[in-house]
Scaffold this motif. Sequence first.
Motif, PDB file in Angstrom:
ATOM      1  N   SER A  41       0.841  -1.199   0.000  1.00 21.49           N
ATOM      2  CA  SER A  41       0.000   0.000   0.000  1.00 21.49           C
ATOM      3  C   SER A  41       0.877   1.250   0.000  1.00 21.49           C
ATOM      4  O   SER A  41       2.080   1.178   0.268  1.00 21.49           O
ATOM      5  CB  SER A  41      -0.919   0.025   1.225  1.00 21.49           C
TER       6      SER A  41
ATOM      7  N   THR B 255       0.737   5.059   1.788  1.00 22.41           N
ATOM      8  CA  THR B 255       0.108   5.926   2.787  1.00 22.41           C
ATOM      9  C   THR B 255       0.545   7.363   2.555  1.00 22.41           C
ATOM     10  O   THR B 255       1.699   7.613   2.223  1.00 22.41           O
ATOM     11  CB  THR B 255       0.529   5.499   4.207  1.00 22.41           C
TER      12      THR B 255
ATOM     13  N   THR C 294      -4.733   5.851   3.350  1.00 24.34           N
ATOM     14  CA  THR C 294      -4.205   4.991   2.299  1.00 24.34           C
ATOM     15  C   THR C 294      -4.718   5.468   0.950  1.00 24.34           C
ATOM     16  O   THR C 294      -5.930   5.597   0.760  1.00 24.34           O
ATOM     17  CB  THR C 294      -4.628   3.531   2.538  1.00 24.34           C
TER      18      THR C 294
ATOM     19  N   ARG D  62      -5.063  -2.563   3.186  1.00 24.86           N
ATOM     20  CA  ARG D  62      -5.777  -1.403   3.727  1.00 24.86           C
ATOM     21  C   ARG D  62      -6.086  -1.592   5.211  1.00 24.86           C
ATOM     22  O   ARG D  62      -5.956  -0.656   6.008  1.00 24.86           O
ATOM     23  CB  ARG D  62      -7.082  -1.173   2.955  1.00 24.86           C
TER      24      ARG D  62
ATOM     25  N   ASP E  22      -3.009  -1.069   7.264  1.00 26.04           N
ATOM     26  CA  ASP E  22      -2.755   0.366   7.404  1.00 26.04           C
ATOM     27  C   ASP E  22      -3.691   0.983   8.435  1.00 26.04           C
ATOM     28  O   ASP E  22      -3.271   1.779   9.280  1.00 26.04           O
ATOM     29  CB  ASP E  22      -2.960   1.073   6.063  1.00 26.04           C
TER      30      ASP E  22
ATOM     31  N   GLN F 228      -2.693   0.711  12.007  1.00 24.03           N
ATOM     32  CA  GLN F 228      -1.657   1.678  12.377  1.00 24.03           C
ATOM     33  C   GLN F 228      -2.263   3.054  12.638  1.00 24.03           C
ATOM     34  O   GLN F 228      -1.919   3.733  13.615  1.00 24.03           O
ATOM     35  CB  GLN F 228      -0.599   1.779  11.273  1.00 24.03           C
ATOM     36  N   TYR F 229      -3.163   3.478  11.757  1.00 22.04           N
ATOM     37  CA  TYR F 229      -3.764   4.799  11.922  1.00 22.04           C
ATOM     38  C   TYR F 229      -4.552   4.873  13.231  1.00 22.04           C
ATOM     39  O   TYR F 229      -4.521   5.892  13.928  1.00 22.04           O
ATOM     40  CB  TYR F 229      -4.696   5.124  10.752  1.00 22.04           C
TER      41      TYR F 229
ATOM     42  N   CYS G 142       4.995   1.950   9.290  1.00 22.81           N
ATOM     43  CA  CYS G 142       4.666   2.899   8.222  1.00 22.81           C
ATOM     44  C   CYS G 142       4.687   4.331   8.738  1.00 22.81           C
ATOM     45  O   CYS G 142       5.295   5.217   8.147  1.00 22.81           O
ATOM     46  CB  CYS G 142       3.296   2.557   7.647  1.00 22.81           C
TER      47      CYS G 142
ATOM     48  N   SER H 147       8.907  -0.881   5.244  1.00 25.20           N
ATOM     49  CA  SER H 147       8.266   0.436   5.205  1.00 25.20           C
ATOM     50  C   SER H 147       9.289   1.488   4.816  1.00 25.20           C
ATOM     51  O   SER H 147      10.361   1.574   5.424  1.00 25.20           O
ATOM     52  CB  SER H 147       7.662   0.784   6.565  1.00 25.20           C
TER      53      SER H 147
ATOM     54  N   ASN I 267       4.393   0.755   1.926  1.00 21.93           N
ATOM     55  CA  ASN I 267       4.322  -0.350   2.875  1.00 21.93           C
ATOM     56  C   ASN I 267       4.233  -1.670   2.128  1.00 21.93           C
ATOM     57  O   ASN I 267       3.381  -1.829   1.246  1.00 21.93           O
ATOM     58  CB  ASN I 267       3.080  -0.209   3.773  1.00 21.93           C
TER      59      ASN I 267
END
Length: 253
Positions: A54, A56, A65, A74, A77, A80-81, A88, A127, A142
């Motif tokens: 992906s 970011t 993303t 996705r 990701d 992580q967010y 990442c 990353s 990523n």
Amino acid sequence: MGADELQQAEDELRVVAESFGQLGAELESMEPADTLDAVVRMAVDRVPGSVCASITTYEHGRFRTVAATDDRARRADDIQYALGSGPCLDAIVEDALYRPRDLRHDKRWPEYGERVSRELGLLSMLSYRLGHETDDSIDGLNIYADEVAAFDEHAELVGLMLATHGALAVALSANQQQVENLRKALVSNREIGVAMGVLMTRHQVTRDQAFGLLRMASQNTNRKLHEVAREVADTGVLPTIGGGRPRLEDATD
């Protein structure tokens, strides 16, 4: 280093150099809108051990993303967010490269590693921060794997090569979007200018009054200003709704 080892190293470097050239040619031949998706697809195709990838972007204080090979990337990701922690995010913020070998036991991101391995079966990562950045955004690549220590130094180098070209692809895509936004703005402004000229000539009103009439017609019909302007330019009259056309005296308020 023996002769055989030296020859092997030279062969690997030659392969990397050839791949670098091929990759650049492939990206340059694509439409800007397709380049981000192409980068993540190439990551899975070219980086040994990868299963999904992906891109970011960090923009206006939030991560999101902008391209991914599949839903698993996705979701990885998004974890992580949600946590505000992960390889990442750190790669982007710290301008670094991270290659966690076993996310289940990496002390740098314990909560992320536990969740991404348990929920998605992803066990190692690459990353990178993409070299391109603007005043408003920074991007990162990523690359995910479902095996422990899936990425060796060769994979890391190929990924770095891809990230380098990916940075150019992101820059090209961003510039293309800016050009398209500018083109749309110029078209809209031209349509508004033509419509104002029509109203000024037809009704003997000032520039400000003509714009006021367009603005009120836009509000009354719940349509965008440039759409109303296009209709006026084509027909010579303002659109009507309910009680009739906007009145000149109202346009001067």
